[in-house]
Design a protein around this motif. Structure first.
Motif, mmCIF file in Angstrom:
data_model
loop_
_atom_site.group_PDB
_atom_site.id
_atom_site.type_symbol
_atom_site.label_atom_id
_atom_site.label_comp_id
_atom_site.label_asym_id
_atom_site.label_seq_id
_atom_site.Cartn_x
_atom_site.Cartn_y
_atom_site.Cartn_z
ATOM 1 N N TRP A 79 0.733 -1.393 -0.066
ATOM 2 C CA TRP A 79 0.017 -0.054 0.174
ATOM 3 C C TRP A 79 0.952 1.072 -0.189
ATOM 4 N N PHE A 104 -11.969 4.773 -4.874
ATOM 5 C CA PHE A 104 -11.198 4.307 -3.770
ATOM 6 C C PHE A 104 -9.620 4.473 -3.200
ATOM 7 N N GLY A 105 -8.856 4.517 -4.490
ATOM 8 C CA GLY A 105 -7.513 4.632 -4.066
ATOM 9 C C GLY A 105 -7.093 6.015 -3.660
ATOM 10 N N GLU A 107 -9.567 8.151 -1.892
ATOM 11 C CA GLU A 107 -10.023 8.123 -0.863
ATOM 12 C C GLU A 107 -8.877 7.675 0.417
ATOM 13 N N GLU A 108 -8.364 6.693 0.034
ATOM 14 C CA GLU A 108 -7.298 6.032 0.646
ATOM 15 C C GLU A 108 -6.078 7.128 0.795
ATOM 16 N N ARG A 109 -6.005 7.973 -0.028
ATOM 17 C CA ARG A 109 -4.959 8.826 -0.118
ATOM 18 C C ARG A 109 -5.498 10.373 0.590
ATOM 19 N N ARG A 110 -6.616 10.332 1.296
ATOM 20 C CA ARG A 110 -7.249 11.313 1.902
ATOM 21 C C ARG A 110 -7.173 12.649 1.148
#
Lengths: 335, 560
Positions: A79, A104-105, A107-110
């Motif tokens: 990740w 998704f990706g 969002e994971e990176r804020r």
């Protein structure tokens, strides 16, 4: 998608990887140039997918290193690697819409919401699926799902793009058009891309360079034409296009420890009296543009393809024929 | 597949329909009918339901049951989630332990360990005595409704664990790798990807737990909790009589809750049946735990397993105890309870083996026949047999018991004894209760047999009937045997329907004897000894059934 600031190179050296007693990757060394469309090509079980998973961080090597843009990625978990991977099964999450999958990706990176929305829209537009944002993956065709998987991956603007047999779940017709799309997309983004496949035609048609793998080893690296014209060994000769491989039992003079290799279309049939090599026709297949003959030479059999013109006379099974092979088409490779 | 309707098949279907009609549909319909008629045999009315709604006790009982069932689901989830997560996502040596011991509660219904758990976790139980001595406080594990929740959660969490673990294992590993590749990991990944994908499995387990707890009669009663709905139905019928409509109204409410729960489950699951099962590479990549995480993981697992084992340990202690009260451990140990149980109470054991054996045999025969009719014939209406048999899932045991009592009490044998008082009625009630499980086993067994094997036999000249006898039944034996043993094991500890139907001690099975003995302090030891014997019977059966399945699969050279 904004172009990545700069394409990234991959340096792999001295990699050995085993699962228990199975040695899956043996002394792998490779240099993939920035912006290159590169293929790992080989039969199933050759280690190509494992090598891809090693780069993505889903497999750990016992020795050697993988440098991404000059940086050793060994300490980085999957990740944190920023390598986008498109899975063979696409791995689209069925509980999310297309847009959610692509987001998704990000969002994971804020990232801020507005930025996420903008980049999702951009990625979907790039693959021509803007109208499908609110659909579920199950409502899409195989080709559309594949494009969502690509959009989801490039949305995070990865350093490199990894494609694990991305065309294997598509029907033959789709495969041809999707591989053109992939090539066009890669050119537009200038993204360093690795493409894993067992299909030499796929690799030949869209990749800049290919690493042919077998038995956990890299057999040869080169452009499709180099590999076809100058295979380094029998495996490569045989795996890329069809090849006749003859040993001394064929009656042809061959240096000890070597094999004679030539392509079926590089030989021609002639009158048996004048030819150095001759034998009976064992079978005949009509392929449209060409006719393929099987000819027995000593204890071996070779395939010879001759162009077909209407009206031209065909040989019959049992006919004695001569085989003409120009010396510059003869390759002597180690057995 | 051929579509010839042989007279044999039609006769078989009619016989099964008759059986299900008389022993399932009629009793349940009777209960519903009585609930809607005026007391004393008047016309149809809703007055009984208005009475139900106006009676404080019933409304309170209803909400208590909802509360207890819901909280049980919550606590069962709290126990099951970490175990499922640990065993499916990590390289963890405790996983095997969890897999085996985690299912221990399933072999013992909650009421069996109820009294033992009082002695361990009650106000003056072992744990609280020690807590009081060392830290000067007590925890009300077993106070009122909490006791029921605590006990039920410990017993039923494996239903969630099994379903959730299976669902988690079935997620294609690329689903999670894709998320990792895009920057997600750890608990966040679990929450965003794994859990939503496993949700159908979780919901299936959770709704099963909810219904089971809602329908349970004996556990609350043994913990002296009367203000719950299922116990109220039982108390109403046994204390006021079978003419009082309230017992029937409560029964209808119980059925409605069960049906509503299943319906809501189906509704939530709609469109969520993510068949993401392994398309590409093998199993999940399990992560190694870091040393600190290992300690934490083991602590969690050991704590949960200690809870899981508590009823069993308590039961064994109680069965050997001379006197055990107000002390962490019994004062002394004796074999007297076992001598007593194996002596004058041995009729319970004998009855149990007889009843459970007969019930399981009925289930396997009928289950096998329905499976064959549904999967291998084109008989019109065959699906109805399946649906009818499966509705037994929605009928609480206590309701079935009440229905039998009401429907068959008026039916007399030639010598004047009412049909409802015969022991065979208990067997039939148990058989109906367990039929859905045997049916699933029969389906599974039959689905593994390729139709072409039967067609080959017919092609070589065997008739339908002979094909069934010489090909189908031999190949199904392993699966049917497993179904028999599972039905037998669960029938051996069935209580809620039995509680209503047992008329005399000499006809009572083990579960009933245990229930009666546990009511008095003097009988507890013997009750516990009966409980240990019941657990042993069930455990041996489960082991045998596993053996039967393994062996038949190996014999056919199938991969297990």
């Amino acid at each position: 998608m904004s172009k990545p600031a700069r394409a990234v190179g991959i340096e792999i050296s001295g990699v050995n990887l085993s699962y228990g007693s199975t040695h899956v990757l043996k002394d792998i060394a490779l240099s993939i140039r920035p912006g290159e469309f590169f293929a790992f090509l080989g039969p199933s079980g050759c280690g190509k997918t494992t090598l891809l998973r090693l780069i993505a961080g889903f497999a750990q090597a016992q020795t050697g290193q993988v440098l991404l843009d000059g940086q050793d990625v060994a300490p980085l978990p999957p990740w944190k690697r920023d390598v986008g991977m498109v899975f063979q099964s696409y791995a689209l999450w069925p509980h999310m819409t297309v847009a959610k999958n692509v987001a998704f990706g990000l969002e994971e990176r804020r990232l801020p919401r507005g930025e996420i929305d903008r980049r999702v829209a951009q990625a979907l537009e790039l693959v021509g699926l803007s109208a499908f944002a609110e659909r579920r993956p199950a409502q899409l065709s195989g080709g559309q799902q594949q494009r969502v998987a690509v959009a989801r991956t490039i949305a995070i603007e990865p350093k490199v793009l990894l494609l694990d047999e991305p065309l294997s779940n598509l029907d033959a017709k789709m495969r041809v058009s999707v591989r053109r799309e992939l090539r066009a997309l890669q050119q537009r983004l200038g993204l360093t891309t690795i493409f894993v496949t067992h299909d030499q035609e796929e690799a030949n048609t869209i990749c800049d360079r290919i690493a042919v793998m077998d038995g956990g080893k890299i057999q040869q690296v080169g452009t499709p034409m180099e590999l076809y014209e100058h295979p380094a060994n029998l495996f490569v000769a045989n795996f890329l296009g069809s090849a006749n491989i003859l040993d001394e039992k064929s009656g042809v003079p061959i240096p000890p420890g070597k094999r004679l290799v030539f392509r079926p279309q590089h030989a021609a049939l002639s009158a048996p009296e004048s030819a150095a090599l001759r034998g009976p026709v064992t079978h005949r297949e009509f392929l449209g543009a060409t006719v393929r003959y099987g000819v027995r030479l000593g204890e071996s059999e070779v395939l010879i393809e001759t162009p077909f013109q209407s009206g031209s006379e065909l040989r019959s099974v049992g006919d004695q024929v001569g085989v003409d092979l120009p010396p510059r088409r003869m390759l002597f490779l180690p057995a | 597949m051929t579509s010839i309707r042989s007279p044999g098949q039609i006769a078989l279907a009619l016989a099964i329909a008759l059986f299900l009609g008389v022993f399932l549909i009629v009793p349940v319909a009777t209960v519903v009918y009585v609930a809607f008629t005026e007391k004393g045999g008047g016309g149809l009315t809703l007055v009984n339901f208005l009475d139900f709604g106006r009676t404080d006790l019933f409304v309170r009982s209803f909400w208590n049951s909802v509360y207890v069932s819901a909280m049980t689901v919550v606590w069962a989830s709290v126990l099951a989630l970490p175990l499922a997560y640990l065993t499916t996502r990590f390289e963890f040596r405790g996983a095997m332990l969890v897999q085996t011991l985690g299912f221990l509660p399933l072999i013992m219904p909650p009421f069996v360990g109820a009294v033992a758990m009082q002695l361990l976790f009650g106000r003056n139980g072992s744990v609280n005595l020690l807590l009081d001595e060392w830290f000067d406080f007590k925890i009300g594990f077993m106070e009122g409704l909490n006791g029921v929740i605590f006990l039920q959660a410990i017993h039923y969490f494996p239903f969630i664990l099994v379903n959730l673990s299976a669902a988690l294992r079935n997620i294609d590993r690329s689903m999670e790798e894709a998320a990792q590749n895009l920057g997600s990991h750890g608990l966040r990944l679990f929450r965003r990807i794994a859990l939503p994908l496993a949700l159908p499995g979780y919901i299936a387990g959770a709704s099963l737990v909810f219904v089971k707890v809602f329908d349970d009669v004996a556990t609350p009663l043994l913990l002296n909790v009367k203000e719950m709905l299922a116990p109220q139905a039982y108390l109403r019928i046994t204390s006021i009589g079978i003419d009082d409509p309230m017992g029937y109204v409560i029964s209808v409410v119980l059925i409605l809750v069960a049906v509503a729960t299943m319906w809501a489950t189906a509704l939530v699951m709609k469109g969520k049946d993510y068949a993401t099962t392994q398309r590409g590479g093998g199993g999940l990549a399990r992560r190694q735990l870091k040393p600190r995480e290992q300690v934490l993981a083991y602590a969690v697992v050991i704590l949960i397993l200690a809870l899981v084992l508590a009823p069993h340990v308590g039961l064994v202690l109680l069965s050997f105890a001379t006197v055990w009260s107000f002390s962490p451990l019994p004062d002394g140990y004796t074999l007297a309870h076992y001598t007593r149980v194996l002596g004058d109470s041995s009729v319970y054991i004998k009855n149990t083996l007889l009843y459970a054996g007969l019930a399981a045999a009925i289930d396997v025969v009928i289950g096998g026949a329905i499976a064959y009719l549904v999967l291998r014939t084109r008989l019109p209406g065959r699906q109805w047999l399946d649906w009818a048999a499966s509705t037994a899932l929605a009928v609480p045991g206590v309701v079935l018991g009440i229905g039998y009592l009401r429907a068959f009490y008026g039916v007399s044998l030639p010598d004047g004894t009412p049909l409802a008082t015969l022991w065979i009625v208990i067997v039939l009630a148990i058989a109906i209760r367990r039929l859905p499980y045997a049916l699933r086993a029969a389906y599974a067994a039959l689905q593994q047999i390729s139709v072409s094997l039967e067609e080959a036999a017919e092609n070589l000249g065997a008739t339908k009937a002979r094909t069934v006898r010489r090909v189908v039944i031999p190949l199904m034996t392993g699966g049917l045997l497993a179904g028999f043993v599972t039905s037998f094991a669960t029938a051996a500890v069935e209580l809620s329907a039995v509680l209503i139907l047992v008329q005399s001690n000499s006809d009572a099975p083990l579960a009933y004897g245990l229930y009666v003995l546990m009511q008095t302090p003097a009988g507890r030891g013997a009750g516990a000894a009966l409980g240990v014997i019941a657990v042993l019977i069930v455990a041996i059966c489960m082991w045998l059934s596993q053996l039967a399945v393994d062996r038949s699969q190996r014999a056919r050279g199938m991969d297990i």
